[in-house]
Structures are given as structure tokens and as C-alpha cells.
Design an enzyme around this catalytic site. Structure first.
Site, mmCIF file in Angstrom:
data_model
loop_
_atom_site.group_PDB
_atom_site.id
_atom_site.type_symbol
_atom_site.label_atom_id
_atom_site.label_comp_id
_atom_site.label_asym_id
_atom_site.label_seq_id
_atom_site.Cartn_x
_atom_site.Cartn_y
_atom_site.Cartn_z
ATOM 1 N N VAL A 11 0.861 -1.184 0.000
ATOM 2 C CA VAL A 11 0.000 0.000 0.000
ATOM 3 C C VAL A 11 0.893 1.228 0.000
ATOM 4 O O VAL A 11 1.900 1.281 0.713
ATOM 5 C CB VAL A 11 -0.911 0.028 1.252
ATOM 6 C CG1 VAL A 11 -1.704 1.325 1.312
ATOM 7 C CG2 VAL A 11 -1.853 -1.176 1.259
ATOM 8 N N PRO A 191 4.405 8.248 1.440
ATOM 9 C CA PRO A 191 4.682 7.667 0.117
ATOM 10 C C PRO A 191 6.114 7.164 -0.008
ATOM 11 O O PRO A 191 7.030 7.641 0.671
ATOM 12 C CB PRO A 191 4.426 8.852 -0.834
ATOM 13 C CG PRO A 191 3.529 9.771 -0.078
ATOM 14 C CD PRO A 191 3.938 9.636 1.354
ATOM 15 N N SER A 192 6.297 6.206 -0.914
ATOM 16 C CA SER A 192 7.618 5.657 -1.261
ATOM 17 C C SER A 192 8.342 5.045 -0.061
ATOM 18 O O SER A 192 9.568 4.965 -0.041
ATOM 19 C CB SER A 192 8.500 6.751 -1.898
ATOM 20 O OG SER A 192 7.869 7.316 -3.025
ATOM 21 N N ARG A 193 7.586 4.629 0.924
ATOM 22 C CA ARG A 193 8.143 4.005 2.127
ATOM 23 C C ARG A 193 9.028 4.951 2.942
ATOM 24 O O ARG A 193 9.795 4.515 3.788
ATOM 25 C CB ARG A 193 8.937 2.729 1.770
ATOM 26 C CG ARG A 193 8.060 1.564 1.299
ATOM 27 C CD ARG A 193 7.061 1.190 2.415
ATOM 28 N NE ARG A 193 6.268 0.007 2.104
ATOM 29 C CZ ARG A 193 5.052 0.047 1.573
ATOM 30 N NH1 ARG A 193 4.523 1.200 1.220
ATOM 31 N NH2 ARG A 193 4.366 -1.063 1.384
ATOM 32 N N LEU A 194 8.893 6.260 2.705
ATOM 33 C CA LEU A 194 9.652 7.235 3.492
ATOM 34 C C LEU A 194 8.783 7.686 4.673
ATOM 35 O O LEU A 194 8.394 8.857 4.805
ATOM 36 C CB LEU A 194 10.067 8.427 2.620
ATOM 37 C CG LEU A 194 11.011 8.083 1.467
ATOM 38 C CD1 LEU A 194 11.341 9.334 0.661
ATOM 39 C CD2 LEU A 194 12.295 7.443 1.996
#
Length: 215
Positions: A11, A191-194
């Protein structure tokens, strides 16, 4: 589902952000903000939390319990003192809690020491519960092996008759614990796993240090 499909499950979190400036100086007050927002959002069983304990030699175990109170000193839950978690807490009072609210893309991790609350506080909560739940607590030898479900149902019916017209006494083996935190981390999916991770570390009896962790 095959392995490839499982590996591709993910996700992208975009609901909110979290910063040092947007969080309160006191993590308990920050927890209260997030907890109230979870209640306002009608998160199903938003007070459900994973409680992790370990044996004296470090073998971990975890299960879901319900938060039943919190204040400056810590986070309260109730259980059978003779259950597996109760026995582990007796030998190793270090524990951890995790709240996960996927609808809000949020997670809270708490580490600290666990101790029993007062008998009076446990008594008060026990008698605030529905009578059926009180009887259930008395009837169940939690975590012990039993022959079949009939054992518990028979015991419950016996106790229901016994206490039909009188108060159910709180059993000595049942009551509350408080986890007194030394670390509390607030995690907000990004977002972007950050992801945003703000960690509070207790530095003395009253004060906390707030830092950011890499995602």
C-alpha cells in the site's frame, strides 16, 4: 495466492504526515490526540493493542489485549495473573505494546516495564464489567489445557446459578497491569516508504527527549 502475488502486496501511504513541530512535547498527550482521532474515525476496536512479553531467558510471545486506561504513569490492561502473559510478566517485567490503525496509516510502539495496579482499582473495574464477563473471568483457567469446550461451558453455567442473585467476587488471580513507558514511537505512513517516525525517549522521571528516526 502464489508467492509472487504475496510479494507484490503493498500500500502506498498518503493520508497524512508527521513532524517534530506537529507533535506535542509530552508523548502521553500526543497519544491522547491520536487515540481520540482514532475514536472519532470509528476505527473498529481502536483500543486493541498487541502486548509482547518474554520469558526470563528471552523467548517472546505476543497477543492482542484491550487498553482500558492511560494517564501520565502508563497504559492499563486487565487479565488473568496465572495466564501465560501473567507468568511471563512475573519473571520478566519488560514488555511492549503496539497499536496499528491501518485506516489512518498509523502505528504506535511503546516499550517499558509492567507491574500490577492496586487491588482496589482492579476491583472497581471488575465490577464495572457485564456480569457475564465477570463470570467468564472466574470460570476460565486461562492458558491452561482443558479436555474440551464443555468443561468451560459447564463451569460457566454452574457459576451463573451460584451468583444469580449476588455479586460475583473478583478472583484473586485476576486484575490489572500498567505498562510504564520508557520509549514511545509514533509512526505515520508516507509515500515511497519514506515513513515519518517520531520517537520519545524518557530521560528522567518527568522529561522526554523527542527525536526523528529514519524510516
Amino acid at each position: 495466492m502464489n508467492q509472487e502475488d504475496l510479494e507484490n502486496l503493498r500500500v502506498n501511504y498518503t493520508a497524512a504526515e508527521l513532524s517534530e513541530n506537529s507533535t506535542k512535547a509530552d508523548p502521553i498527550k500526543q497519544f491522547e490526540v491520536w487515540f481520540n482521532e482514532a475514536q472519532d474515525a470509528k476505527i473498529p476496536e481502536g483500543n486493541a493493542m498487541t502486548l509482547a512479553t518474554a520469558t526470563y531467558d528471552g523467548r517472546p510471545s505476543a497477543r492482542i489485549v484491550l487498553l482500558k486506561g492511560f494517564y501520565d504513569a502508563g497504559f492499563i490492561f486487565y487479565t488473568n495473573y496465572l495466564s501465560r502473559k501473567g507468568k511471563e510478566i512475573t519473571k520478566n517485567p519488560l514488555g511492549a505494546l503496539t497499536f496499528f490503525w491501518p485506516e489512518m496509516e498509523r502505528q504506535i510502539r511503546i516499550e517499558g516495564t509492567i507491574e500490577k495496579i492496586s487491588k482496589e482499582q482492579s476491583e472497581k473495574y471488575f465490577h464495572s464489567r457485564p456480569k457475564d464477563s465477570q463470570i467468564g473471568a472466574v470460570a476460565s483457567p486461562q492458558s491452561q489445557e482443558i479436555a474440551d469446550r464443555d468443561v468451560i461451558e459447564k463451569k460457566w453455567k454452574e457459576l451463573e446459578l451460584e451468583y444469580a442473585d449476588k455479586e460475583v467476587p473478583k478472583p484473586s488471580f485476576w486484575g490489572g497491569y500498567i505498562l510504564k513507558p520508557r520509549l514511545i514511537e509514533f509512526w505515520q505512513g508516507r509515500p515511497s516508504r519514506l515513513h515519518d517516525r517520531i520517537l520519545y525517549k524518557k530521560i528522567d522521571n518527568k522529561n522526554w527527549k523527542k527525536v526523528r528516526l529514519a524510516p
